[in-house]
Enzyme design. Structure first.
Site, PDB file in Angstrom:
ATOM      1  N   GLY A  60      -4.835  -1.930   4.586  1.00 29.41           N
ATOM      2  CA  GLY A  60      -4.026  -3.080   4.179  1.00 29.41           C
ATOM      3  C   GLY A  60      -4.713  -4.411   4.426  1.00 29.41           C
ATOM      4  O   GLY A  60      -4.816  -5.257   3.533  1.00 29.41           O
ATOM      5  N   ARG A  61      -5.227  -4.620   5.650  1.00 34.60           N
ATOM      6  CA  ARG A  61      -5.809  -5.933   5.968  1.00 34.60           C
ATOM      7  C   ARG A  61      -7.215  -6.100   5.403  1.00 34.60           C
ATOM      8  O   ARG A  61      -7.852  -7.125   5.609  1.00 34.60           O
ATOM      9  CB  ARG A  61      -5.780  -6.175   7.481  1.00 34.60           C
ATOM     10  CG  ARG A  61      -6.430  -5.092   8.307  1.00 34.60           C
ATOM     11  CD  ARG A  61      -6.053  -5.197   9.783  1.00 34.60           C
ATOM     12  NE  ARG A  61      -6.503  -4.032  10.547  1.00 34.60           N
ATOM     13  CZ  ARG A  61      -5.835  -2.891  10.639  1.00 34.60           C
ATOM     14  NH1 ARG A  61      -4.692  -2.748  10.009  1.00 34.60           N
ATOM     15  NH2 ARG A  61      -6.308  -1.891  11.358  1.00 34.60           N
ATOM     16  N   LYS A 111       0.843  -1.202   0.000  1.00 36.89           N
ATOM     17  CA  LYS A 111       0.000   0.000   0.000  1.00 36.89           C
ATOM     18  C   LYS A 111       0.878   1.251   0.000  1.00 36.89           C
ATOM     19  O   LYS A 111       0.672   2.170  -0.775  1.00 36.89           O
ATOM     20  CB  LYS A 111      -0.925  -0.027   1.227  1.00 36.89           C
ATOM     21  CG  LYS A 111      -1.815   1.195   1.299  1.00 36.89           C
ATOM     22  CD  LYS A 111      -2.830   1.116   2.407  1.00 36.89           C
ATOM     23  CE  LYS A 111      -3.560   2.452   2.501  1.00 36.89           C
ATOM     24  NZ  LYS A 111      -4.561   2.496   3.539  1.00 36.89           N
ATOM     25  N   GLU A 124      10.581  -4.742   4.372  1.00 43.09           N
ATOM     26  CA  GLU A 124      10.626  -6.147   3.953  1.00 43.09           C
ATOM     27  C   GLU A 124      10.334  -6.263   2.455  1.00 43.09           C
ATOM     28  O   GLU A 124      11.040  -6.951   1.706  1.00 43.09           O
ATOM     29  CB  GLU A 124       9.571  -6.967   4.718  1.00 43.09           C
ATOM     30  CG  GLU A 124       9.853  -7.177   6.192  1.00 43.09           C
ATOM     31  CD  GLU A 124       9.310  -6.045   7.066  1.00 43.09           C
ATOM     32  OE1 GLU A 124       9.080  -4.926   6.552  1.00 43.09           O
ATOM     33  OE2 GLU A 124       9.139  -6.295   8.278  1.00 43.09           O
ATOM     34  N   GLU A 162      -4.839  -6.847  14.591  1.00 42.00           N
ATOM     35  CA  GLU A 162      -4.350  -5.522  14.176  1.00 42.00           C
ATOM     36  C   GLU A 162      -5.493  -4.508  14.191  1.00 42.00           C
ATOM     37  O   GLU A 162      -5.278  -3.319  14.418  1.00 42.00           O
ATOM     38  CB  GLU A 162      -3.710  -5.592  12.770  1.00 42.00           C
ATOM     39  CG  GLU A 162      -2.830  -4.393  12.476  1.00 42.00           C
ATOM     40  CD  GLU A 162      -1.932  -4.580  11.257  1.00 42.00           C
ATOM     41  OE1 GLU A 162      -0.764  -4.965  11.404  1.00 42.00           O
ATOM     42  OE2 GLU A 162      -2.412  -4.319  10.138  1.00 42.00           O
ATOM     43  N   LYS A 202       9.234  -0.693  14.296  1.00 45.83           N
ATOM     44  CA  LYS A 202       9.876  -0.354  13.016  1.00 45.83           C
ATOM     45  C   LYS A 202      10.902   0.758  13.246  1.00 45.83           C
ATOM     46  O   LYS A 202      12.024   0.712  12.715  1.00 45.83           O
ATOM     47  CB  LYS A 202       8.832   0.149  12.010  1.00 45.83           C
ATOM     48  CG  LYS A 202       7.883  -0.896  11.480  1.00 45.83           C
ATOM     49  CD  LYS A 202       6.959  -0.251  10.437  1.00 45.83           C
ATOM     50  CE  LYS A 202       5.770  -1.120  10.101  1.00 45.83           C
ATOM     51  NZ  LYS A 202       4.792  -0.465   9.254  1.00 45.83           N
ATOM     52  N   HIS A 221      -4.983 -33.750  17.446  1.00 47.52           N
ATOM     53  CA  HIS A 221      -3.916 -34.596  17.980  1.00 47.52           C
ATOM     54  C   HIS A 221      -2.768 -33.770  18.533  1.00 47.52           C
ATOM     55  O   HIS A 221      -1.680 -34.291  18.766  1.00 47.52           O
ATOM     56  CB  HIS A 221      -3.427 -35.545  16.882  1.00 47.52           C
ATOM     57  CG  HIS A 221      -4.528 -36.428  16.373  1.00 47.52           C
ATOM     58  ND1 HIS A 221      -4.838 -37.628  16.955  1.00 47.52           N
ATOM     59  CD2 HIS A 221      -5.429 -36.237  15.377  1.00 47.52           C
ATOM     60  CE1 HIS A 221      -5.875 -38.169  16.319  1.00 47.52           C
ATOM     61  NE2 HIS A 221      -6.257 -37.334  15.362  1.00 47.52           N
TER      62      HIS A 221
HETATM   63  O1  F6P Z   1       3.202  -2.960   9.745  1.00 49.45           O
HETATM   64  C1  F6P Z   1       1.843  -3.178   9.598  1.00 49.45           C
HETATM   65  C2  F6P Z   1       1.375  -2.884   8.205  1.00 49.45           C
HETATM   66  O2  F6P Z   1       1.278  -1.514   8.038  1.00 49.45           O
HETATM   67  C3  F6P Z   1       0.059  -3.576   7.939  1.00 49.45           C
HETATM   68  O3  F6P Z   1      -1.020  -2.894   8.412  1.00 49.45           O
HETATM   69  C4  F6P Z   1       0.103  -3.710   6.454  1.00 49.45           C
HETATM   70  O4  F6P Z   1      -0.834  -4.617   5.992  1.00 49.45           O
HETATM   71  C5  F6P Z   1       1.534  -4.138   6.267  1.00 49.45           C
HETATM   72  O5  F6P Z   1       2.255  -3.400   7.234  1.00 49.45           O
HETATM   73  C6  F6P Z   1       2.110  -3.920   4.912  1.00 49.45           C
HETATM   74  O6  F6P Z   1       2.080  -2.575   4.545  1.00 49.45           O
HETATM   75  P1  F6P Z   1       2.257  -2.149   3.037  1.00 49.45           P
HETATM   76  O7  F6P Z   1       1.149  -2.747   2.253  1.00 49.45           O
HETATM   77  O8  F6P Z   1       2.214  -0.657   3.034  1.00 49.45           O
HETATM   78  O9  F6P Z   1       3.590  -2.659   2.553  1.00 49.45           O
END
Ligand code: F6P
Length: 513
Positions: free
Chosen positions: A258-259, A199, A205, A344, A485, A375
């Site tokens: 995002g979610r 987003k 990452e 979240e 972060k 199990h």
């Molecule tokens: O760190 C949390 C977050 O902001 C989530 O809410 C989001 O889904 C994820 O990181 C990834 O963010 P982005 O889509 O901006 O890379």
């Protein structure tokens, strides 16, 4: 203006209600199953149909509790909040935004729905062009994203492509290079497309993985590595700056969280793997739940009823966790997805108006697949000291083509667990005694097709939203993830005051600058 005194009063009334056992609730009301279960069906025309049975009869909710919860919903302004969600109101006040994920599936203001349709039409054209070979032969997609930019796509692709996938999708989220290396090992660079899903288009990452994926293409002598990147983002300029051609940037609105973004271009890998028609069916299934959620009131509103149950166990029975067990391999990733959605969104301790919350908020969501989990962890559910409300999710139609004994056993085990948790079994031998009276809810899906899958996910989105409204929470921000972060950046630069333990660990891990 929210009347906090009335809200407190509702919680006090709930806390004072007699706590009747499940077996007594069944004994007292011969209609309990009919009253506490509901079928949701929808005919989606050419896009198929969906059907599911939801059964809350094995929870401790009764008429008295539901009456108070309905009062609470009214006092907490549930109707107005629900209208605001679909009418483009600012339901995310800390970021001054509406939440328009509903518009991506046709439930929102005319302007938002029109914008969403145009964006999805653009995605559809790219998906079809890729299927027709416009980018050469594409057999694999490495989808790079994290959190909401990965969990929904990973779940949907896994759930919907067991029979047929048009493109082989690998979702990579972790910054641990092992994850990306594993995807590289499974893909031929000549026939691989990379989707960078973010987003913000700034997430460490994702950008680190995207750079390594570009390098992998270049190292393998693929012509024009940047030409193999598709960007899925609410920050198109960020994608342009990264070197992605505008024709391969699929934007989505900033107001889609995002979610909650599976329905937007973040769903590109799903569309590529299952085709646009099934992607549209997923949206239509979700829209059917939007329609139900917008139109049904009180306990007849299934996501609201589920939220009543969630809050009852968290706040009245002191349950700190809730468990979800999918008795279907296709939904193995559902607990992971729900963890982000619920924790979240509602793992907060301030209200949307900035006031403190003194009662528990989101429980820890966890789970697994049946029968494996039986199990491994069910011992604790049956005889442990925690009371854990369980959701079971199963499918009437088998996903496999093997001996019907497989599916029959899967289903009968699922039903047996709910029955056993509730009934328990008395024994003079304490080690062999099952206390029972342990709650569960059942989601019995007719099948796992795109429409039913979309409906099931939208159901959980609205359940989470409804719980947020009842608690006074803004479910659409996530400031809690920011501090860690920022700390990682400080450790990277070596600037900042660190505690003695972190300093020692930095030295031991070779991170000391
Ligand atoms: O760190 C949390 C977050 O902001 C989530 O809410 C989001 O889904 C994820 O990181 C990834 O963010 P982005 O889509 O901006 O890379």
């Amino acid at each position: 203006m929210t009347d906090h005194t009335k809200i407190t009063d509702a919680w006090t009334r709930l806390a004072k209600l007699p706590q009747t056992t499940l077996s007594d609730l069944f004994a007292a009301d011969g209609d309990r199953v009919a009253k506490m279960s509901q079928r949701i069906d929808a005919d989606l025309g050419e896009l198929g149909q969906l059907g599911m049975l939801l059964d809350w009869s094995k929870t401790h909710l009764d008429d008295a509790a539901l009456d108070v919860f309905e009062d609470l919903a009214q006092t907490a302004g549930f109707d107005a909040a629900r209208d605001a969600l679909f009418d483009g109101g600012i339901v995310n006040p800390t970021e001054g935004r509406p939440a328009t994920h509903g518009a991506m599936r046709g439930s929102g203001t005319e302007a938002d729905v029109e914008e969403a349709e145009a964006l999805l039409a653009r995605m559809g054209m790219l998906v079809e062009a890729i299927h027709e070979g416009a980018l050469g032969t594409i057999k694999h997609l490495i989808h790079i994203g994290i959190g909401g930019s990965a969990l929904g796509p990973a779940l949907a692709v896994d759930a919907l492509t067991r029979d047929l996938k048009l493109v082989d999708v690998h979702v990579v989220s972790n910054i641990d290079g092992l994850a990306l290396e594993q995807a590289f090992a499974a893909c031929d660079p000549e026939t691989t497309l990379i989707a960078v899903a973010s987003k913000t288009f700034t997430t460490t990452e994702t950008m680190t993985n995207a750079n390594s994926a570009l390098k992998w293409l270049a190292d393998n002598k693929v012509d024009d590595p940047s030409g193999r990147i598709v960007a899925l983002t609410a920050n198109p300029q960020g994608a342009v700056d990264f070197g992605v051609d505008e024709t391969r940037i699929l934007p989505f609105p900033e107001s889609v969280g995002g979610r909650y973004s599976l329905w937007s271009s973040i769903g590109f890998p799903v569309a590529l793997a299952v085709g646009m028609e099934d992607f549209q069916a997923m949206l239509a299934g979700a829209q059917a739940i939007d329609t139900h959620f917008r139109g049904a009131n009180g306990r007849t509103n299934a996501p609201l009823l589920a939220a009543f149950g969630d809050l009852y166990y968290t706040r009245i029975r002191g349950c700190q966790t809730r468990a979800v067990f999918a008795y279907d391999e296709r939904l193995a990733l559902l607990p992971d997805y729900l963890q982000q959605l619920e924790m979240e969104s509602n793992g907060k301790s301030v209200r949307a108006d900035g006031g403190p919350i003194t009662q528990p908020t989101a429980p820890v969501t966890w789970g697994g697949v049946g029968t494996d989990a039986q199990h491994a962890v069910f011992q604790l559910l049956h005889q442990g000291t925690h009371l854990i409300p369980v959701d079971f999710i199963a499918t009437v139609a088998p996903g496999d083509e093997l001996d019907p004994a497989h599916h029959r056993n899967l289903l009968l085990n699922c039903l047996a667990q709910g029955a056993a948790l509730m009934a328990g079994k008395q024994s003079d031998d304490p080690a062999r005694n099952y206390p029972g009276d342990r709650p569960s809810a059942m989601f019995l899906l007719d099948d796992i097709d795109a429409a039913t899958f979309g409906a099931m996910i939208a159901f959980h989105e609205h359940r989470t939203f409804a719980a947020a409204v009842l608690m006074g929470i803004n479910p659409f921000d996530q400031f809690g993830v920011e501090l860690g972060k920022a700390m990682a950046k400080s450790i990277d630069s070596g600037e900042g005051d660190f505690d003695a333990s972190t300093l020692a660990l930095m030295a031991a891990a070779g991170l000391k600058v």
